[in-house]
Design a protein around this motif. Sequence first.
Motif, PDB file in Angstrom:
ATOM      1  N   GLU A 201      56.948  16.067 -66.458  1.00  0.00           N
ATOM      2  CA  GLU A 201      57.368  15.678 -65.596  1.00  0.00           C
ATOM      3  C   GLU A 201      58.495  14.344 -66.030  1.00  0.00           C
ATOM      4  N   ILE A 202      58.796  15.081 -67.231  1.00  0.00           N
ATOM      5  CA  ILE A 202      59.505  13.641 -68.375  1.00  0.00           C
ATOM      6  C   ILE A 202      60.662  14.215 -67.803  1.00  0.00           C
ATOM      7  N   GLU A 203      61.619  13.294 -67.735  1.00  0.00           N
ATOM      8  CA  GLU A 203      63.552  13.354 -67.412  1.00  0.00           C
ATOM      9  C   GLU A 203      64.057  13.310 -68.361  1.00  0.00           C
TER      10      GLU A 203
ATOM     11  N   TYR B 108      62.346  27.120 -73.147  1.00  0.00           N
ATOM     12  CA  TYR B 108      60.737  26.996 -73.000  1.00  0.00           C
ATOM     13  C   TYR B 108      60.402  24.860 -73.000  1.00  0.00           C
ATOM     14  N   ILE B 109      61.501  24.262 -74.154  1.00  0.00           N
ATOM     15  CA  ILE B 109      61.521  22.898 -73.783  1.00  0.00           C
ATOM     16  C   ILE B 109      61.915  22.260 -72.692  1.00  0.00           C
ATOM     17  N   LYS B 110      62.797  23.152 -71.614  1.00  0.00           N
ATOM     18  CA  LYS B 110      63.074  22.400 -70.445  1.00  0.00           C
ATOM     19  C   LYS B 110      61.862  22.999 -69.298  1.00  0.00           C
ATOM     20  N   LYS B 111      60.517  24.127 -69.740  1.00  0.00           N
ATOM     21  CA  LYS B 111      59.757  23.878 -68.286  1.00  0.00           C
ATOM     22  C   LYS B 111      58.180  23.533 -69.316  1.00  0.00           C
ATOM     23  N   VAL B 112      58.415  22.732 -70.758  1.00  0.00           N
ATOM     24  CA  VAL B 112      57.634  22.044 -71.093  1.00  0.00           C
ATOM     25  C   VAL B 112      58.045  20.774 -70.149  1.00  0.00           C
ATOM     26  N   LEU B 113      58.804  19.854 -70.370  1.00  0.00           N
ATOM     27  CA  LEU B 113      59.657  19.271 -69.791  1.00  0.00           C
ATOM     28  C   LEU B 113      59.362  19.246 -68.071  1.00  0.00           C
TER      29      LEU B 113
END
Length: 102
Positions: free
Chosen positions: A52-54, A43-48
């Motif tokens: 559009e935070i890399e 879920y953290i990866k999905k929010v990032l």
Amino acid sequence: MSDNEQATSAKSAKEAEKQPIDLSFFQSPTSQRKRAAGCMEYYIKKVLEFSEIEPTPAEWERLHNCWDLAVLGTWFERSMQASTSADIFDEECPTPRRSAIS
């Protein structure tokens, strides 16, 4: 494959199906924490991705190697409002996955 080999193979497959499988590992507290940590990471990866935070490669590694649910929860909450990855990953994970499993 001969008829005899096929019959033996089918018999072995049926016997394997009958043998009980010990699933207690999947119910252990360790397994439950690992599943929960994996969900939080997802879920953290999905929010990032949505924001559009890399993150840097080091931050990706920290996220992947952490399974402290309190830290992951904090990172998840921060990811909802962050504008950069530095806003999210400013604290270390005290329980990295690799050392906790061994």
